[in-house]
Design a protein around this motif. Structure first.
Motif, short mmCIF file in Angstrom:
data_model
loop_
_atom_site.label_atom_id
_atom_site.label_comp_id
_atom_site.label_asym_id
_atom_site.label_seq_id
_atom_site.Cartn_x
_atom_site.Cartn_y
_atom_site.Cartn_z
N HIS A 76 -10.61 0.72 -0.02
CA HIS A 76 -11.15 1.96 -0.58
C HIS A 76 -10.40 3.18 -0.04
CE1 HIS A 76 -14.46 0.61 -3.02
NE2 HIS A 76 -15.02 -0.08 -2.04
N GLY A 77 -10.11 3.17 1.26
CA GLY A 77 -9.37 4.28 1.85
C GLY A 77 -7.97 4.39 1.28
N PHE A 78 -7.33 3.26 1.09
CA PHE A 78 -5.97 3.26 0.53
C PHE A 78 -5.99 3.77 -0.91
CE2 PHE A 78 -2.10 1.38 -1.22
CZ PHE A 78 -1.18 1.61 -0.19
N ILE A 79 -6.98 3.34 -1.67
CA ILE A 79 -7.08 3.76 -3.07
C ILE A 79 -7.38 5.25 -3.18
CG2 ILE A 79 -8.48 3.48 -5.16
CD1 ILE A 79 -8.72 0.49 -4.37
N GLU A 80 -8.14 5.79 -2.24
CA GLU A 80 -8.38 7.24 -2.25
C GLU A 80 -7.07 8.01 -2.14
OE1 GLU A 80 -11.15 8.48 0.69
OE2 GLU A 80 -12.84 7.33 -0.15
N GLN A 81 -6.15 7.50 -1.33
CA GLN A 81 -4.85 8.14 -1.16
C GLN A 81 -3.89 7.80 -2.29
OE1 GLN A 81 -3.27 7.17 2.70
NE2 GLN A 81 -4.98 8.09 3.80
N PHE A 98 -11.43 -7.69 -5.69
CA PHE A 98 -11.16 -6.80 -6.83
C PHE A 98 -12.44 -6.27 -7.45
CE2 PHE A 98 -10.57 -6.21 -11.45
CZ PHE A 98 -9.63 -5.18 -11.44
N SER A 99 -13.43 -7.13 -7.61
CA SER A 99 -14.68 -6.72 -8.27
C SER A 99 -15.44 -5.68 -7.46
CB SER A 99 -15.57 -7.94 -8.52
OG SER A 99 -15.99 -8.52 -7.29
N ARG A 100 -15.16 -5.61 -6.15
CA ARG A 100 -15.88 -4.67 -5.29
C ARG A 100 -15.15 -3.35 -5.08
NH1 ARG A 100 -16.09 -9.40 -2.24
NH2 ARG A 100 -14.77 -8.46 -0.63
N ILE A 101 -13.85 -3.31 -5.34
CA ILE A 101 -13.08 -2.10 -5.02
C ILE A 101 -12.43 -1.43 -6.22
CG2 ILE A 101 -12.55 -3.04 -2.72
CD1 ILE A 101 -9.64 -3.46 -3.78
N ASP A 102 -12.47 -2.06 -7.37
CA ASP A 102 -11.74 -1.54 -8.52
C ASP A 102 -12.21 -0.14 -8.92
OD1 ASP A 102 -10.05 -1.40 -10.75
OD2 ASP A 102 -11.59 -2.27 -12.06
N ASN A 103 -11.26 0.78 -9.09
CA ASN A 103 -11.57 2.15 -9.53
C ASN A 103 -11.21 2.38 -10.99
OD1 ASN A 103 -8.78 2.12 -9.42
ND2 ASN A 103 -8.59 4.12 -8.39
N GLY A 104 -10.82 1.33 -11.69
CA GLY A 104 -10.45 1.46 -13.08
C GLY A 104 -8.99 1.83 -13.29
N ASP A 145 7.81 -9.82 -9.82
CA ASP A 145 6.69 -9.72 -10.76
C ASP A 145 5.72 -8.59 -10.41
OD1 ASP A 145 7.60 -11.96 -12.18
OD2 ASP A 145 6.58 -13.32 -10.80
N ILE A 146 5.95 -7.94 -9.27
CA ILE A 146 5.03 -6.91 -8.80
C ILE A 146 5.45 -5.54 -9.33
CG2 ILE A 146 4.03 -5.79 -6.77
CD1 ILE A 146 3.26 -8.75 -7.20
N GLU A 147 4.54 -4.90 -10.03
CA GLU A 147 4.78 -3.54 -10.54
C GLU A 147 4.15 -2.53 -9.58
OE1 GLU A 147 3.35 -0.61 -14.21
OE2 GLU A 147 2.97 -2.79 -14.34
N VAL A 148 4.98 -1.68 -9.00
CA VAL A 148 4.50 -0.68 -8.04
C VAL A 148 4.60 0.70 -8.68
CG1 VAL A 148 4.76 0.32 -5.75
CG2 VAL A 148 5.28 -2.11 -6.12
N ARG A 149 3.45 1.33 -8.88
CA ARG A 149 3.42 2.67 -9.49
C ARG A 149 3.10 3.75 -8.47
NH1 ARG A 149 -1.23 1.43 -13.62
NH2 ARG A 149 -2.05 0.64 -11.64
N ASP A 150 2.32 3.38 -7.48
CA ASP A 150 1.89 4.33 -6.45
C ASP A 150 2.11 3.63 -5.12
OD1 ASP A 150 0.76 6.42 -5.11
OD2 ASP A 150 -1.13 6.45 -6.20
N GLY A 151 1.14 3.59 -4.23
CA GLY A 151 1.29 2.86 -2.98
C GLY A 151 1.17 1.36 -3.18
N LEU A 152 1.66 0.59 -2.20
CA LEU A 152 1.62 -0.86 -2.25
C LEU A 152 0.89 -1.39 -1.02
CD1 LEU A 152 2.47 -3.64 -3.38
CD2 LEU A 152 4.68 -3.33 -2.23
N LEU A 153 -0.15 -2.16 -1.25
CA LEU A 153 -0.95 -2.74 -0.17
C LEU A 153 -1.03 -4.24 -0.34
CD1 LEU A 153 -3.01 -2.58 2.21
CD2 LEU A 153 -4.80 -2.17 0.48
#
Length: 273
Positions: A76-81, A98-104, A145-153
């Protein structure tokens, strides 16, 4: 009546049930620390006798819940950033993060061996932002196969301890060579913790699989000696902040384990700066 999914005993598939049961069991308590309805639904679809796990794993169950809570908080903290972050769940098993942290908006990859991914497909379907990759994480062809658009965790819960130190070191360096920067969040066991896991968890839980070798990490900062691009951001004892609402015996045991450094949640960063 829908036919239940059978699990191959004595295989890695069987070990996937341990943390899944831990989350489902917690969810059904009157005052759960973690609510994971997906885990409950999956358990109900599986043809397996969980009685041995329930009898022997009350202590480990608290650890599996704590690991999920730590991971959710970190994610959640990583996704906020990084609202459009890419997250790779290494050795995903039957994980439901995924089902608990997804922000859409995030991109989430579930990575595991082909047999495990095939098992997951009984319960999940891939989507544009939630994709499966059937591969050993050590076979780094999947990097492309990994698409990185923003940060990568990268998340790795309950998986790295099954491999030896040289394999993990080589993998981390390969990640550093391929990706510009990324964060890792994973649980580590000390050599003492490895012995406990083999005896108390796999054997007493009725698991037919053996766990030879494995990676025991202590001290955590030893990771930084592997490569100058590796930085340990922090290391948190597994039960830190997670003792509220658990029985006294479990609190005492987890406090001692934390003092001895048996198990920790590690936040590691790989950066070229």
């Amino acid at each position: 009546m829908t036919q239940k999914i059978r699990i191959k005993t004595g295989t890695v598939e069987e070990t996937l049930l341990l943390p899944l049961w831990g989350r489902a069991y917690e969810t059904q308590k009157s005052n759960p620390r973690l609510v994971d309805q997906n885990a409950v639904e999956i358990i109900q679809q599986i043809d397996y006798d969980f009685s041995d796990i329930e009898k022997t794993q009350s202590m480990s169950q608290h650890g599996w819940v704590a690991r999920s809570l730590h991971t959710d908080k970190m994610a959640h903290g990583f996704i906020e950033q990084h609202p459009e972050a890419t997250i790779v769940n290494i050795g995903c098993g039957l994980d439901t993060t995924f089902s608990r942290i997804d922000n859409g908006k995030i991109m989430f990859y579930e990575l595991d061996l082909p047999d495990v991914i095939a098992l997951r497909q009984n319960f999940y379907e891939d989507s544009d932002r939630h994709k499966s990759i059937a591969s050993s994480f050590l076979d780094t062809q999947w990097f492309k196969d990994i698409e990185v658009r923003d940060g990568l965790l990268f998340l790795a819960g309950g998986v790295l301890c099954y491999f030896n130190e040289n394999q993990i070191k080589t993998f981390f360096i390969q990640v550093a060579d391929y990706f510009e920067s990324c964060d890792f969040y994973f649980d580590s066991l000390s050599p003492m913790g490895m012995k406990f896991a083999k005896k108390q968890v796999l054997k007493k839980g009725g698991m037919g699989i053996s766990m030879d070798g494995g990676w025991g990490l202590k001290p955590v900062n030893a990771l930084e000696k592997w490569d100058k691009r590796i930085q340990v951001i922090n290391s948190i004892p597994m039960s830190k902040g997670m003792k509220q609402g658990i029985p006294f015996k479990a609190k005492l045991a987890s406090t001692i384990a934390d003092m001895l450094g048996v198990c920790a949640m590690v936040h590691m960063r790989i950066s070229h700066c």
